[in-house]
Design a protein around this motif. Structure first.
Motif, PDB file in Angstrom:
ATOM      1  N   SER A  37       0.991  -1.186  -0.103  1.00 52.06           N
ATOM      2  CA  SER A  37      -0.245  -0.067  -0.111  1.00 52.06           C
ATOM      3  C   SER A  37       0.727   1.282  -0.247  1.00 52.06           C
ATOM      4  O   SER A  37       1.984   1.280   0.367  1.00 52.06           O
ATOM      5  N   TYR A  38       0.192   2.206  -0.468  1.00 53.70           N
ATOM      6  CA  TYR A  38       1.087   3.519  -0.371  1.00 53.70           C
ATOM      7  C   TYR A  38       1.245   3.726   1.177  1.00 53.70           C
ATOM      8  O   TYR A  38       2.390   4.794   1.344  1.00 53.70           O
ATOM      9  N   ARG A  39       0.593   3.234   2.002  1.00 55.75           N
ATOM     10  CA  ARG A  39       0.918   3.546   3.406  1.00 55.75           C
ATOM     11  C   ARG A  39       2.348   2.874   3.769  1.00 55.75           C
ATOM     12  O   ARG A  39       2.713   3.240   4.731  1.00 55.75           O
ATOM     13  N   ASP A  40       2.823   1.949   3.026  1.00 54.97           N
ATOM     14  CA  ASP A  40       4.007   1.249   3.442  1.00 54.97           C
ATOM     15  C   ASP A  40       4.962   2.127   2.956  1.00 54.97           C
ATOM     16  O   ASP A  40       6.343   1.823   2.944  1.00 54.97           O
ATOM     17  N   LEU A  41       5.028   2.974   2.307  1.00 51.64           N
ATOM     18  CA  LEU A  41       6.251   3.832   1.426  1.00 51.64           C
ATOM     19  C   LEU A  41       6.057   5.386   2.170  1.00 51.64           C
ATOM     20  O   LEU A  41       5.155   5.895   2.819  1.00 51.64           O
ATOM     21  N   PRO A  42       7.218   5.630   2.000  1.00 53.17           N
ATOM     22  CA  PRO A  42       8.424   5.281   1.507  1.00 53.17           C
ATOM     23  C   PRO A  42       9.143   4.286   2.318  1.00 53.17           C
ATOM     24  O   PRO A  42       9.129   4.421   3.710  1.00 53.17           O
ATOM     25  N   GLY A  50      22.313   2.549   0.080  1.00 54.55           N
ATOM     26  CA  GLY A  50      21.070   3.008   0.363  1.00 54.55           C
ATOM     27  C   GLY A  50      19.939   2.367  -0.524  1.00 54.55           C
ATOM     28  O   GLY A  50      20.027   2.461  -1.852  1.00 54.55           O
ATOM     29  N   HIS A  51      18.738   1.917  -0.237  1.00 52.54           N
ATOM     30  CA  HIS A  51      17.723   1.511  -1.144  1.00 52.54           C
ATOM     31  C   HIS A  51      16.470   2.043  -0.578  1.00 52.54           C
ATOM     32  O   HIS A  51      15.976   1.525   0.196  1.00 52.54           O
ATOM     33  N   THR A  52      16.100   2.672  -1.463  1.00 54.52           N
ATOM     34  CA  THR A  52      14.586   3.369  -0.909  1.00 54.52           C
ATOM     35  C   THR A  52      13.641   3.276  -1.861  1.00 54.52           C
ATOM     36  O   THR A  52      13.790   3.144  -3.356  1.00 54.52           O
ATOM     37  N   ALA A  53      12.276   3.203  -1.640  1.00 55.70           N
ATOM     38  CA  ALA A  53      11.136   2.873  -2.406  1.00 55.70           C
ATOM     39  C   ALA A  53      10.019   4.001  -2.067  1.00 55.70           C
ATOM     40  O   ALA A  53       9.831   4.286  -1.130  1.00 55.70           O
ATOM     41  N   GLU A  90       8.971  12.263  -5.653  1.00 55.63           N
ATOM     42  CA  GLU A  90       9.697  11.962  -4.593  1.00 55.63           C
ATOM     43  C   GLU A  90      11.001  11.127  -4.560  1.00 55.63           C
ATOM     44  O   GLU A  90      11.906  11.366  -3.979  1.00 55.63           O
ATOM     45  N   ALA A  91      10.909   9.996  -5.452  1.00 55.42           N
ATOM     46  CA  ALA A  91      12.185   9.236  -5.497  1.00 55.42           C
ATOM     47  C   ALA A  91      13.476  10.117  -6.261  1.00 55.42           C
ATOM     48  O   ALA A  91      14.465  10.278  -5.900  1.00 55.42           O
ATOM     49  N   ARG A  92      12.813  10.837  -7.222  1.00 57.55           N
ATOM     50  CA  ARG A  92      13.883  11.856  -7.744  1.00 57.55           C
ATOM     51  C   ARG A  92      14.618  12.906  -6.956  1.00 57.55           C
ATOM     52  O   ARG A  92      15.640  13.146  -6.612  1.00 57.55           O
ATOM     53  N   GLU A  93      13.567  13.411  -5.792  1.00 52.38           N
ATOM     54  CA  GLU A  93      14.021  14.192  -4.498  1.00 52.38           C
ATOM     55  C   GLU A  93      14.909  13.479  -3.821  1.00 52.38           C
ATOM     56  O   GLU A  93      16.154  14.160  -3.534  1.00 52.38           O
ATOM     57  N   VAL A 108       6.519   0.747  -7.846  1.00 48.87           N
ATOM     58  CA  VAL A 108       7.114   1.504  -6.713  1.00 48.87           C
ATOM     59  C   VAL A 108       8.346   1.986  -7.651  1.00 48.87           C
ATOM     60  O   VAL A 108       8.930   1.825  -8.450  1.00 48.87           O
ATOM     61  N   TYR A 109       8.754   3.467  -7.149  1.00 54.90           N
ATOM     62  CA  TYR A 109       9.574   4.016  -7.782  1.00 54.90           C
ATOM     63  C   TYR A 109      11.118   3.922  -6.600  1.00 54.90           C
ATOM     64  O   TYR A 109      10.786   4.016  -5.439  1.00 54.90           O
ATOM     65  N   ALA A 110      12.295   3.757  -7.291  1.00 53.88           N
ATOM     66  CA  ALA A 110      13.117   3.498  -6.522  1.00 53.88           C
ATOM     67  C   ALA A 110      14.643   4.413  -6.626  1.00 53.88           C
ATOM     68  O   ALA A 110      14.630   4.857  -7.675  1.00 53.88           O
ATOM     69  N   THR A 111      15.307   4.433  -5.507  1.00 56.31           N
ATOM     70  CA  THR A 111      16.630   4.803  -5.756  1.00 56.31           C
ATOM     71  C   THR A 111      17.782   3.869  -5.125  1.00 56.31           C
ATOM     72  O   THR A 111      17.423   3.063  -4.240  1.00 56.31           O
ATOM     73  N   SER A 112      19.002   4.133  -5.447  1.00 55.66           N
ATOM     74  CA  SER A 112      19.891   3.536  -4.634  1.00 55.66           C
ATOM     75  C   SER A 112      21.012   4.437  -4.590  1.00 55.66           C
ATOM     76  O   SER A 112      21.204   5.270  -5.723  1.00 55.66           O
ATOM     77  N   TRP A 113      22.071   4.339  -3.616  1.00 58.49           N
ATOM     78  CA  TRP A 113      23.049   5.486  -3.541  1.00 58.49           C
ATOM     79  C   TRP A 113      24.348   4.663  -2.620  1.00 58.49           C
ATOM     80  O   TRP A 113      23.935   3.989  -1.894  1.00 58.49           O
ATOM     81  N   GLY A 114      25.476   4.907  -3.044  1.00 57.23           N
ATOM     82  CA  GLY A 114      26.623   4.368  -2.243  1.00 57.23           C
ATOM     83  C   GLY A 114      27.601   4.982  -2.257  1.00 57.23           C
ATOM     84  O   GLY A 114      27.971   5.797  -3.179  1.00 57.23           O
TER      85      GLY A 114
END
Length: 475
Positions: free
Chosen positions: A124-129, A159-162, A168-171, A252-258
RNA sequence: CGGGGCGUGGCGCAGUUUGGUAGCGCGCUUGAAUGGGGUUCAAGAGGUCGCCGGUUCAAGUCCGGCCGCCCCGACCA
C-alpha cells in the motif's frame, strides 16, 4: 634510515601504494586483488561511517542488513543489471560438500535481493516510503585492482529506497547526492563536482545516475560517490506494486546510492604528501599526538605529567601520548608524520621550564609555541584551521586545473599534460562521447545539474551544444 | 586476457652467468650508553631458497612442468 616513500613526482602510483603500506592503512591479502584493512585504515573507515551514518539518520533512513548470497535467478531479472554485473561476480556452486541446485552469487550490489524482499513488505502507499541503508561488503571480480581504489572485495554503504511517486524518488536521489557532497567537503576536505552521468557511464539498471567527482593531485578524476534514480526498473523486474490512495495499482519508484572504502583512497590522494599520509582532522583517528622528551627519570615523570594535563584539557579531541621508551623523539616525529596525525605537540624539559608546548602542523610543517595554559583553546582552533586549509588547498587544485577547451585537438593535447577537468562542448551524442573516450581515455565525469547555459558546437561533430561538460581521465 | 617484474630468515635484497658449508641491510631479543628530526656500540635468535619432478657424487644455482603475487593495459566504484 628506513626506506623512503617514493616521491609523487617520480612515480605517483608507487607513491600511493607506499603511503597505504607505510602508514599501515592496508596490506595485501593472500588472495589476488584483496586487501586487509589494518587498524589505522579501519579507524578512518569507522570515522567515515559514523559521520555518514548520522547524516543518513538525519535524512530519515534506517539501517538493515541483507544477505551476502544472491540466487542466480534474481540477478537475471533486470536485463541491464545482469548485463552490467553478472560477468564480474564470484559464484558459489557448492555448499556442504554438495553441488547447489541454484548457484549463489556473492552480491556485487544488493538491488535484486532487496527488491525481492520489498515485494513482501510493500502493498500500500501507506508502506511507503521505505528508506533503508546497509553497511556491507561486496565482491566484484575486477581485472585490475589497487589498494582502496578498486579491490575485489570492498566495504561500502548502499541505500535503497522505495517511493510512491517519481517526484519523491527523484528528490531522494538528489538529497543523497547532496549528503555526499557535504560529507566530502566538510569531513574529507575534498571539493567535488556534482552532476548527472551520461548514458554511457550510468549504473546498470538505473534511469539516471548522479555522482560526486573529485580531482586527485595527479589531476585525474575520482568518482567518489553515486546516487541513482532507478525509476520503476527494479519494481517491474521484481513485481513490486502498491495500491495508491486513489485505489490504482502502481509500480514503486526506487533509488539507490553508495560510497565505499574507495573514499579512503580519495582521502590519501587529495591531501597526502611525499612525507606520508595527511589526514583532515575531522577524520583522523588520532588528531593530536604528544611526544614527550626526556633524559632523566625525573624529567620523564615531569614531562609525562604535563602531557597528561594537556590531554585532559583537550576534551573532545582525540589525543595520544606517545610514551614509548624504545624509540627516540626524532623517530616518533617521523612515525607520526608518515601516519598523518594532524598535530604533534612536543613537550620537553625546556618547555616545562617555560610552561609552554611546541605544536607542529602536519599539513604545513609549521611550528608554533603555545603557553600551556592556552592549549585548551589554541589546539582545537588549530585543528579547524588545518581542516579549512586542506579544503582550500584541494579547492585551489580543482579550480586551477578546470578550464575550457575549444577544439578536439585542444582536448587531445591537454588531456595528459596538464590534465585536469577539461570543459568542452558536446552534442549529447553517444558516438561523440565514445570516440573521445576511446581515443583519449578521457570520459565525461558528469553534467552539472545547474550547468551554465552556453551555446556552442560539439567538438567532434559540430552539432549544437547547450553547455560545456568536463572531460577527464579517471581512476 | 596481453605485456613486464618478482618468489631466498619478519621486511627489503644479493647470491643463479661459471653447481661445491646460505649471505647483507633493516627489524627482532639482551645489555649499556643516548634521547628537541629516523641514535650508537656489543652480544644473540631466526631460513626444508614458491611447489613438483629430472640431471648430478653434489642443485638456491642446470633442465622440464606447475602455482602464486605485484606492476602496466583492456573492464569497472
Amino acid at each position: 634510515m628506513a626506506k623512503a616513500i617514493t616521491r609523487r613526482s617520480e612515480d605517483y602510483s608507487k607513491w600511493y601504494t607506499d603511503i597505504c603500506l607505510r602508514a599501515e592503512l592496508a596490506d595485501y591479502a593472500p588472495v589476488k586483488g584483496c586487501m586487509v584493512i589494518r587498524p589505522n585504515g579501519y579507524a578512518i573507515w569507522e570515522n567515515i561511517r559514523n559521520a555518514l551514518d548520522s547524516m543518513f539518520r538525519e535524512t530519515g533512513h534506517r539501517n538493515a542488513y541483507f544477505p551476502l548470497f544472491i540466487p542466480e535467478s534474481f540477478l537475471k531479472k533486470e536485463a541491464e543489471h545482469v548485463e552490467g554485473f553478472a560477468a564480474d561476480c564470484a559464484v558459489v556452486t557448492h555448499g556442504g560438500g554438495k553441488e547447489l541446485e541454484e548457484k549463489l552469487y556473492i552480491r556485487p550490489t544488493s538491488e535484486t535481493i532487496i527488491w525481492h524482499m520489498y515485494k513482501k513488505w510493500i502493498s500500500s502507499y501507506r508502506d511507503l516510503p521505505l528508506l533503508y541503508n546497509q553497511w556491507a561488503n561486496i565482491v566484484r571480480w575486477e581485472m585490475r585492482t589497487r589498494l582502496f581504489l578498486r579491490t575485489t572485495e570492498f566495504l561500502w554503504q548502499e541505500g535503497h529506497t522505495a517511493h510512491a511517486t517519481e517526484r519523491e524518488a527523484r528528490e531522494e536521489t538528489l538529497t543523497m547526492l547532496e549528503v555526499y557532497r557535504r560529507f566530502a567537503q566538510d569531513y574529507m576536505a575534498m571539493p567535488v563536482i556534482c552532476g548527472k552521468k551520461t548514458e554511457r557511464e550510468k549504473f546498470a539498471g538505473a534511469v539516471d545516475t548522479y555522482s560526486i567527482e573529485a580531482m586527485m593531485q595527479d589531476k585525474r578524476a575520482l568518482q567518489a560517490g553515486t546516487s541513482h534514480y532507478l525509476g520503476q526498473n527494479f519494481a517491474r523486474a521484481f513485481d513490486v506494486q502498491f495500491q495508491s490512495q486513489e485505489g490504482r495499482l502502481e509500480y514503486v519508484y526506487a533509488t539507490s546510492w553508495g560510497v565505499s572504502t574507495r573514499l579512503i583512497g580519495g582521502l590519501i590522494m587529495t591531501h597526502s604528501d611525499d612525507n606520508g599520509l595527511v589526514l583532515p582532522p575531522k577524520l583522523a583517528p588520532t588528531q593530536v599526538v604528544i611526544v614527550p622528551i626526556w633524559r632523566s627519570d625525573q624529567q620523564r615523570a615531569e614531562v609525562l605529567e604535563a602531557a597528561g594535563k594537556i590531554k585532559s584539557v583537550l576534551q573532545g579531541v582525540s589525543v595520544e601520548i606517545d610514551d614509548r621508551d624504545n624509540v627516540s623523539p626524532g623517530w616518533k616525529f617521523n612515525d607520526h608524520e608518515v601516519k598523518g596525525v594532524p598535530v604533534r605537540l612536543e613537550i620537553g624539559p625546556k618547555d616545562i621550564q617555560n610552561s609552554q608546548v611546541v605544536a607542529v602542523r602536519r599539513d604545513t610543517g609549521e611550528k608554533s609555541t603555545t603557553p600551556m595554559s592556552a592549549a585548551g583553546e589554541v589546539i582545537p582552533k588549530l585543528l579547524s584551521q588545518i581542516q579549512a586549509a586542506l579544503f582550500n588547498r584541494a579547492k585551489a587544485l580543482l579550480d586551477d586545473n578546470s578550464y575550457p577547451v575549444e577544439t578536439y585537438d585542444d582536448l587531445k593535447s591537454k588531456v595528459d599534460q596538464p590534465g585536469g577537468f577539461l570543459y568542452a562542448h558536446w552534442c549529447g551524442g553517444h558516438e561523440c562521447e565514445d570516440r573521445i573516450a576511446r581515443e583519449t581515455k578521457a570520459t565525461i565525469r558528469n553534467i552539472a545539474i545547474d550547468a551554465p547555459r552556453e551555446e556552442g558546437a560539439c567538438i567532434i561533430c559540430g552539432e549544437p551544444s547547450p553547455h560545456r561538460v568536463p572531460f577527464a581521465k579517471a581512476y
